[in-house]
Structure formats: C-alpha cells, structure tokens
Design a protein around this motif. Structure first.
Motif, PDB file in Angstrom:
ATOM      1  N   ILE A 138     -10.265 -37.774  -4.147  1.00  0.00           N
ATOM      2  CA  ILE A 138      -8.413 -38.418  -3.461  1.00  0.00           C
ATOM      3  C   ILE A 138      -8.449 -37.422  -2.183  1.00  0.00           C
ATOM      4  O   ILE A 138      -8.801 -37.588  -1.257  1.00  0.00           O
ATOM      5  CB  ILE A 138      -7.501 -38.738  -4.071  1.00  0.00           C
TER       6      ILE A 138
ATOM      7  N   ARG B 270     -11.280 -35.107   2.663  1.00  0.00           N
ATOM      8  CA  ARG B 270     -11.550 -33.789   3.672  1.00  0.00           C
ATOM      9  C   ARG B 270     -12.442 -34.905   4.005  1.00  0.00           C
ATOM     10  O   ARG B 270     -12.275 -34.244   5.721  1.00  0.00           O
ATOM     11  CB  ARG B 270     -11.995 -33.038   2.713  1.00  0.00           C
TER      12      ARG B 270
ATOM     13  N   GLY C  60     -10.870 -35.709   7.809  1.00  0.00           N
ATOM     14  CA  GLY C  60     -11.198 -34.535   8.721  1.00  0.00           C
ATOM     15  C   GLY C  60      -9.543 -33.744   8.249  1.00  0.00           C
ATOM     16  O   GLY C  60      -8.838 -33.617   9.034  1.00  0.00           O
TER      17      GLY C  60
ATOM     18  N   ARG D 205     -23.062 -35.087  -1.633  1.00  0.00           N
ATOM     19  CA  ARG D 205     -21.931 -33.933  -0.878  1.00  0.00           C
ATOM     20  C   ARG D 205     -22.658 -33.009  -0.530  1.00  0.00           C
ATOM     21  O   ARG D 205     -21.446 -32.465   0.250  1.00  0.00           O
ATOM     22  CB  ARG D 205     -21.634 -34.093  -2.862  1.00  0.00           C
TER      23      ARG D 205
ATOM     24  N   ALA E 284     -22.177 -34.706   2.698  1.00  0.00           N
ATOM     25  CA  ALA E 284     -21.181 -34.833   3.335  1.00  0.00           C
ATOM     26  C   ALA E 284     -19.840 -33.266   3.741  1.00  0.00           C
ATOM     27  O   ALA E 284     -19.557 -33.593   4.803  1.00  0.00           O
ATOM     28  CB  ALA E 284     -20.262 -35.274   2.195  1.00  0.00           C
ATOM     29  N   GLY E 285     -20.989 -32.829   3.267  1.00  0.00           N
ATOM     30  CA  GLY E 285     -19.912 -31.243   3.190  1.00  0.00           C
ATOM     31  C   GLY E 285     -19.061 -30.924   2.398  1.00  0.00           C
ATOM     32  O   GLY E 285     -18.071 -29.582   2.032  1.00  0.00           O
ATOM     33  N   LEU E 286     -18.869 -31.931   1.223  1.00  0.00           N
ATOM     34  CA  LEU E 286     -18.158 -31.605  -0.087  1.00  0.00           C
ATOM     35  C   LEU E 286     -18.903 -30.103  -0.966  1.00  0.00           C
ATOM     36  O   LEU E 286     -17.463 -29.530  -1.251  1.00  0.00           O
ATOM     37  CB  LEU E 286     -18.029 -32.342  -0.745  1.00  0.00           C
TER      38      LEU E 286
ATOM     39  N   ASP F  17     -17.563 -27.690   8.345  1.00  0.00           N
ATOM     40  CA  ASP F  17     -16.158 -28.408   7.153  1.00  0.00           C
ATOM     41  C   ASP F  17     -16.595 -29.862   7.357  1.00  0.00           C
ATOM     42  O   ASP F  17     -17.665 -30.197   8.386  1.00  0.00           O
ATOM     43  CB  ASP F  17     -15.372 -27.864   8.106  1.00  0.00           C
ATOM     44  N   PRO F  18     -16.380 -30.558   6.501  1.00  0.00           N
ATOM     45  CA  PRO F  18     -16.457 -32.083   6.381  1.00  0.00           C
ATOM     46  C   PRO F  18     -15.585 -32.491   7.478  1.00  0.00           C
ATOM     47  O   PRO F  18     -16.579 -33.616   8.451  1.00  0.00           O
ATOM     48  CB  PRO F  18     -15.621 -32.221   4.922  1.00  0.00           C
ATOM     49  N   SER F  19     -14.346 -32.485   7.978  1.00  0.00           N
ATOM     50  CA  SER F  19     -13.725 -33.128   8.615  1.00  0.00           C
ATOM     51  C   SER F  19     -14.654 -32.899   9.950  1.00  0.00           C
ATOM     52  O   SER F  19     -14.339 -33.220  11.336  1.00  0.00           O
ATOM     53  CB  SER F  19     -12.414 -32.081   9.027  1.00  0.00           C
TER      54      SER F  19
ATOM     55  N   ILE G  66     -18.712 -37.693   9.243  1.00  0.00           N
ATOM     56  CA  ILE G  66     -19.598 -39.025   8.430  1.00  0.00           C
ATOM     57  C   ILE G  66     -18.296 -39.733   7.173  1.00  0.00           C
ATOM     58  O   ILE G  66     -17.340 -39.060   7.308  1.00  0.00           O
ATOM     59  CB  ILE G  66     -20.128 -37.480   7.301  1.00  0.00           C
TER      60      ILE G  66
ATOM     61  N   PHE H 210     -16.751 -43.920  -2.097  1.00  0.00           N
ATOM     62  CA  PHE H 210     -16.761 -42.989  -3.372  1.00  0.00           C
ATOM     63  C   PHE H 210     -16.828 -44.170  -4.495  1.00  0.00           C
ATOM     64  O   PHE H 210     -16.256 -45.103  -4.562  1.00  0.00           O
ATOM     65  CB  PHE H 210     -16.004 -42.325  -3.786  1.00  0.00           C
TER      66      PHE H 210
ATOM     67  N   ASN I 240     -15.475 -44.134  -7.534  1.00  0.00           N
ATOM     68  CA  ASN I 240     -14.201 -45.123  -8.476  1.00  0.00           C
ATOM     69  C   ASN I 240     -12.893 -45.181  -6.534  1.00  0.00           C
ATOM     70  O   ASN I 240     -12.078 -45.013  -7.514  1.00  0.00           O
ATOM     71  CB  ASN I 240     -13.196 -43.807  -8.979  1.00  0.00           C
TER      72      ASN I 240
ATOM     73  N   ALA J   3     -11.893 -43.453  -4.738  1.00  0.00           N
ATOM     74  CA  ALA J   3     -10.983 -42.436  -4.071  1.00  0.00           C
ATOM     75  C   ALA J   3     -10.096 -43.266  -3.274  1.00  0.00           C
ATOM     76  O   ALA J   3      -9.669 -42.404  -2.023  1.00  0.00           O
ATOM     77  CB  ALA J   3     -11.835 -41.858  -3.238  1.00  0.00           C
ATOM     78  N   LEU J   4      -9.509 -44.637  -3.393  1.00  0.00           N
ATOM     79  CA  LEU J   4      -7.672 -44.805  -2.060  1.00  0.00           C
ATOM     80  C   LEU J   4      -6.913 -43.569  -2.702  1.00  0.00           C
ATOM     81  O   LEU J   4      -6.980 -42.969  -3.452  1.00  0.00           O
ATOM     82  CB  LEU J   4      -7.690 -46.023  -2.243  1.00  0.00           C
TER      83      LEU J   4
ATOM     84  N   ARG K  51     -11.971 -48.449   4.670  1.00  0.00           N
ATOM     85  CA  ARG K  51     -11.347 -46.360   5.064  1.00  0.00           C
ATOM     86  C   ARG K  51     -12.605 -46.239   5.861  1.00  0.00           C
ATOM     87  O   ARG K  51     -12.764 -45.342   6.853  1.00  0.00           O
ATOM     88  CB  ARG K  51     -11.289 -46.028   4.199  1.00  0.00           C
TER      89      ARG K  51
ATOM     90  N   ARG L 174     -13.195 -45.997  10.910  1.00  0.00           N
ATOM     91  CA  ARG L 174     -13.553 -44.258  11.270  1.00  0.00           C
ATOM     92  C   ARG L 174     -14.621 -44.248  12.539  1.00  0.00           C
ATOM     93  O   ARG L 174     -15.195 -43.501  13.777  1.00  0.00           O
ATOM     94  CB  ARG L 174     -13.730 -43.174  10.486  1.00  0.00           C
TER      95      ARG L 174
END
Ligand SMILES: Nc1ncnc2c1ncn2[C@@H]1O[C@H](COP(=O)(O)OP(=O)(O)O)[C@@H](O)[C@H]1O
Ligand SMILES: [Mg+2]
Lengths: 293, 357
Positions: free
Chosen positions: A187, A192, A195, B47, B50-52, B71-73, B77, B81, B83, B85-86, B146, B150
C-alpha cells in the motif's frame, strides 16, 4: 472460524475461572466496594465514629475550588503527557520501521525504559534537572536561565510531565511499531508510485491506517497519566511546590493517607474510578465497532 | 506511450544474486509478458523498473531517459499489485483520484478522468464504496482503474489475476488485453501462469533463476523452445524428454532401447555418440501398432481432450495427450514421429538446430 471448547457441566469451568475471579474480588471489588461505602460516610475529628452522610462528600467535592483546581491541573497534565509521549514514540517508531543498520539494538534500547522502576527513573530525572547537581539544571542556571523546580511551580509541572511522558514512550513505541508494520508494504509502495512523498504520504496513507492503534493508545495514555504517574510525581515533587503538581491521584493520597479525611478521599477515588470506567467503555465501543466492520 | 530499454540489469540482496543481467527493449505500446517459476526474480525485476528497489547495476531507459536512480514518483509508471494494494480508508473514487490530486490536476479534470476510467471498467456504481465492500474482481478493476487514470508512460502488472477464481481470471485476462491495446500503453506483465503468458503478450520473456532464457513471440517460444527448461515450462502437460545419442553422422538419434530415428529436418553438428535430449510434446505422441509398449498408469479426462500418463518399457514416465475420450486400454503401442522432435544437447540442455548447408 470460531473454535470453541464445550465443557460438560459446571464444575471444571468454575474451577478454571476461580483464580481470576478471586483476584478480581480481592483486589478490585472489595476495595472498590469499601471506597464506595466510605465515600458516603464522614468520620468525626477523632476518628472514633463514622456517620452516613449520603452524597454530601461528593457535593462538597464539586464545590471545593481546591479540588476543581486539581482536576484542571490533571487534565492539562494528562493531555501533555499523552501528547508528548505519543508524538515522540511515533517519531521513533517511524524511524525504527525503516530498514536501518543496527535496528535490533535501536529497538531494544527504546523498549528499555519500560523496565525501569518509577523511583529509579525519578532519581535519573533529578540527577538531570536538579538546579545545583543536575547536569541540565546546573547548566541552565549557568547560562542565565533561572531553573529551580522546587520553587517554580511551572517548572515543576514541566519536569513531572517530561518524566512521566518518557516512561510511557516505550509502551507507545512497541504498539506504534507493531501498527506500522501491520500496514501492508504494497500500500505504501502504491502511494510512492502515485507520487506521494515524505510527510504527505505519512499524513494521507500511514496515519489514517494507524488511527485504531493511536486511538487505543490515547486512552491507555490518559489512564496511565491519570493514575500510574503517582509514584513518579511523589518521588519527584510530592505534589509541590505548593500544590503545583498535585494531580487528582496525589490529592487522593494526601487527603486520605496524610490528612486522614477518609470520606472525601474515598469520594475522590470513586470519581476517578468512574472516569476510568467511562474511558474504558468508550474504548471498547470504538474498537469493538471497528473490529466488527 | 514510451519505449523501454533495460540493459544488463542486475540485482543482489546482500550476497544473494537474484537477477543476473537482464536485457530488454520494448517498442512503444508493446506488451511484454515475463514468465517464470515462483522465486525466479519476476517481482524483483518489476520493482527495479518501478523504482521500489535500487538495482545493483544496469540501466533502465524509459523514453530515452535513464530512470534507474530516480524516485518512483519521478518515473511516471503505474503498477497493478498482486494483492491490489488499494488504500483501504479511501473510497473507490479517492483511490483513483489520489495520484491525480498529487499531480495537481484541477478538480473537474480529476472528476472527468476518474469517471472515464470508471465507465471503461464498469465501476460507476461503486465509486463511493470502500475497498472492503468490493468483491475480488471489483477490487482488481479498481486497481486497474487507479493505474489507467494516471495515463502513465508504462504499466507494470505483477501477477494481477492470481488471486481471482478461474472464471473471473479468464474474463479479466481478455479485458486487460483489450484495455492495453486500446490505451496503447507500453506494458510489462509478470505471471507464472502459462496460459496468461501465451495469450496476453506481444512477446514473451522466459526467466529462469534470474537469467533471461528466451525472448520471442509466444508461438515461437512454444514452437522452438531455446532449451529444455523453456520446453518443459511452456505447454501443458509438460514436454516429454527422452535420452538419446547422436547417430549416423548426425542425421539420426539413437534411443536408449537401441532404435534409431532419422531427423526429419536435417543433420545436426557434432560427433556420433554425443548425448542428446529429445523432446516431444504429449500431443505429438502417436499410437501405432508395432511401436513401443506404453503402460497407462493414470487417465486424466479434460473433456475435449484426455491426458494419459504412463511408462515405456524402459521405465521412463511419459504423458500422451489425445483428442476426445481416448483409448481405454491399459497397454498401448506408441511411437514418436521424428517430425515433432525437439533436439537438445544432453548436457547443456540447449536447443540444437539442424545444420544449414
Ligand atoms: N528484499 C529481499 N531480500 C532478500 N531476498 C529477496 C528479497 N526480495 C526477493 N528476494 C529473493 O529473490 C528471489 C526472487 O524473488 P521474486 O522476485 O519475488 O520472485 P518471483 O516474483 O519471481 O516469485 C527469491 O528467491 C527471493 O527470496
Ligand atoms: Mg512475485
């Protein structure tokens, strides 16, 4: 899935529950009953005869400016202790939730203060804040800030707040860290990628998900500050200077044990008991409802 | 829309190397499926993109810009996920609007985009619900929504269908493909499910223990697997492998029982006696009087087809797939037509193609 064991008959269940019931009866029901009874009596000046006076002690209490002062002081004290120890614990738990080197040691050090007895922690704080021999206290006076908690009521209040908050940080830290770790990593990662950064992410994602834990801790901290800080305050300032740090529990002790006004002291403890029952009921309702969702 | 180039991407967690140098190039709007067994490093790869997580070395170039250290932000991208991840405390609308608000879009724009995405995914009536009030399939759609509101440069999907029941999975699979085509967003899709791998992607990358083994169209991966791992991984039931050696100046294979079969597609390089593994798909095994004895141990009827599992005289376990109900006999005679052979090196497992003269 619910797992339930069915015992046949009454004998065994009663036997198993007995120790807990006995403890509750001896250490809570009995003294509580006594308190309620004696809150409705008044002893003569020599303590020879007691007479039943109904709710008179309570009426006296709520028209006593000293009691109302102490109540106001307690509210400020509880709010400050809870706020400070929760905020610091939250900051520390957030830091400990990261992947950092020496994380285990860091966590261990933070949990430590919980194991320190109140009297010892009070000595630590005196060694820090004493105007002549305390590290910080002495230094404050040297650089021109007049510091003496034995004369200045505000400073004394500040000291008992700090000492009490410090002792509770460990407890809050453990719960907040567990709360943070139960937030699914994905989550936060989704946020992240969306953003969200830094404090904004904390405020919009992490804090809302941590709220049940925070709410639980607020209640626990209020109860702690109201009751369990008694030994800390007694060891540091004995409620003084004057009545500057005399919270409600300290007043119960002083009126009942020192001044031997058992009726009023009992009435005060009954009021406090009612406050705890209300707080606990609020907590149960709120958390119970959330759990059932 | 954007191109994605990955060059020699490596990742180690401490001493454990998980990705051993991945190279990829995606055209704009292309959907690449990455398939591999559980634990082979698929999620790790996503990952990193994505930059995680930070790569140990290598480049990730998105639309001409190396984003490997960003940074991911800052990468633009979106990821779906496994699961979902809502955000559990937000409504469906807010889940989709969150990223747009951070980008500072005006309120009417946010509303328009969220409603568009909700219409595409059939989420209109659910916009005020919280995630916990949704079914698995609906949550999956919100996660998709979601990502699409974007309008990112790149979509990443990490096994997005693995938590759904079979019917829903088939339905969502088609929907994801349609949506991706329609939006034309470059996508990386990770799965361990070979049906998804075969049906979803323009191209397929097979990953084996952190090493990319084959990158090709799904049909090519199926038709000309690069090694025995790919051959055994893609296709169900798995390909049969028979030990053999090269014979007759490289024009035939000699099997363990002494029979020699000529290759249908030409001579292989190498000395006679070189160890081979001959692969043959279960659907290519034929019943033939005078063939090898095949003792049936297990019959798996699948409706339109039937899988027979049993042993050859040599004790080797093989499976045979036949249309319809299949024979009832307990002992059958089978043969392996040379035209269906996949020839692999017996030691390295690599595919050996015929020599071109
Ligand atoms: N944070 C991590 N630390 C150490 N090892 C990891 C970490 N993440 C993944 N791994 C290891 O990397 C390998 C690949 O994991 P992963 O990419 O999740 O596989 P997949 O998604 O293909 O199932 C696994 O062996 C896993 O144990
Ligand atoms: Mg994975």
């Amino acid at each position: 899935m619910e797992r339930r064991t069915i015992f046949p008959g009454w004998g065994l269940p009663v036997l198993l529950v007995m120790p807990q019931l006995a403890l509750t009866a001896v250490f809570f029901l009995w003294p509580a009953g006594q308190a309620i009874w004696s809150s409705m009596t008044r002893a003569d000046p020599f303590g020879i005869r007691t007479t039943f006076v109904g709710l008179e002690n309570f009426a006296d209490l709520f028209s006593d400016p000293l009691y109302l002062d102490s109540a106001g002081r307690t509210v400020v004290f509880c709010a400050a202790v809870s706020a400070i120890s929760l905020l610091l614990a939250l900051a520390l738990a957030t830091a400990a939730d990261r992947e950092i080197r020496g994380r285990a040691l860091y966590r261990f050090m933070l949990i430590w203060p919980y194991a320190v007895a109140p009297a010892i922690s009070a000595v630590l704080w005196i060694l820090l804040l004493h105007p002549q021999i305390g590290l910080v206290g002495h230094w404050l006076n040297r650089i021109g800030i007049v510091w003496d908690y034995k004369l200045n009521g505000t400073q004394a209040m500040l000291m008992v707040i700090l000492a009490s908050a410090w002792k509770q940080i460990s407890y809050n830290f453990i719960f907040l860290l567990a709360g943070l770790q139960s937030i699914p990593k994905s989550i936060v990662e989704a946020a992240r990628l969306d953003g969200a950064k830094g404090f904004f992410r904390f405020r919009t994602i992490i804090l809302p998900l941590l709220m049940p834990t925070v709410f639980f801790l607020v209640i626990v901290n209020l109860v702690y500050a109201a009751f369990e800080t008694f030994p800390t305050v007694l060891a540091l300032t004995q409620g003084g200077p004057g009545k500057a740090t005399e919270t409600l529990v300290v007043k119960v002790y002083r009126d009942g044990v020192i001044n031997l006004d058992v009726g009023s002291s009992s009435a005060q403890s009954v009021v406090l008991m009612a406050a705890v029952i209300v707080l606990t009921a609020v907590q149960f309702r709120f958390l119970g409802k959330r759990g059932g969702e | 829309m954007a191109t994605l180039v990955i060059e020699n991407l490596r990742k180690s967690f401490g001493p454990v190397a998980v990705l051993h140098g991945v190279d990829l190039a995606l055209a704009s709007g292309e959907m690449l499926v990455i398939v591999g067994a559980s634990g082979c490093g698929k999620s790790t790869l996503l990952r990193l993109v994505a930059g995680l997580d930070a790569p140990t070395s290598g480049r990730i170039v998105l639309d001409g810009r190396d984003v490997a250290r960003l940074d991911p932000s800052a990468r633009d991208i979106a990821m779906v996920f496994q699961n979902y991840a809502l955000y559990p405390h937000m409504s469906v609308f807010d889940n989709m609007a969150y990223g747009l608000r951070i980008r500072g879009l005006a309120k009417p724009d946010i509303e328009r985009r969220v409603h568009e995405a909700a219409d595409i995914l059939g989420l209109r009536p659910l916009l005020t619900r919280k995630p916990r009030q949704l079914s698995g399939g609906q949550r999956q759609r919100v996660a998709m929504g979601r990502a699409i509101v974007r309008e990112p440069k790149l979509f990443l999907f990490d096994e997005p269908l693995s938590n759904l029941d079979a019917t829903l999975r088939v339905q969502m699979r088609a929907e994801i493909r349609r949506l991706q085509r329609r939006m034309g967003v470059t996508s990386l899709y990770v799965t361990h499910d070979q049906v998804e791998a075969m049906t979803l992607g323009d191209r397929l990358l097979v990953l084996h223990q952190g090493v990319p083994v084959q990158l090709a169209t799904p049909m090519e991966v199926f038709g000309r697997p690069a090694n025995t791992y790919v051959a055994g991984f893609i296709g169900a039931p798995a390909m049969n492998f028979l030990p053999a050696t090269l014979a007759s100046q490289g024009t035939a294979a000699r099997f363990a029982d002494g029979t020699i079969q000529r290759f249908a597609d030409g001579r292989r390089a190498g000395a006679d006696g070189h160890k081979l593994t001959i692969g043959i798909r279960p659907e290519h095994v034929e019943f033939e009087p005078g063939g090898q004895n095949f003792q049936v141990d297990l019959v798996e009827p699948l409706g339109s087809e039937t899988v027979l599992i049993g042993r050859l005289a040599s004790g080797q376990l093989i499976s045979v797939k036949v249309a319809g109900a299949g024979p009832r006999d307990e002992t059958l005679m089978v043969s392996f037509p040379a035209s269906a052979f996949h020839v692999f090196d017996g030691t390295t497992g690599l595919r050996i193609d015929p020599v071109v003269n």
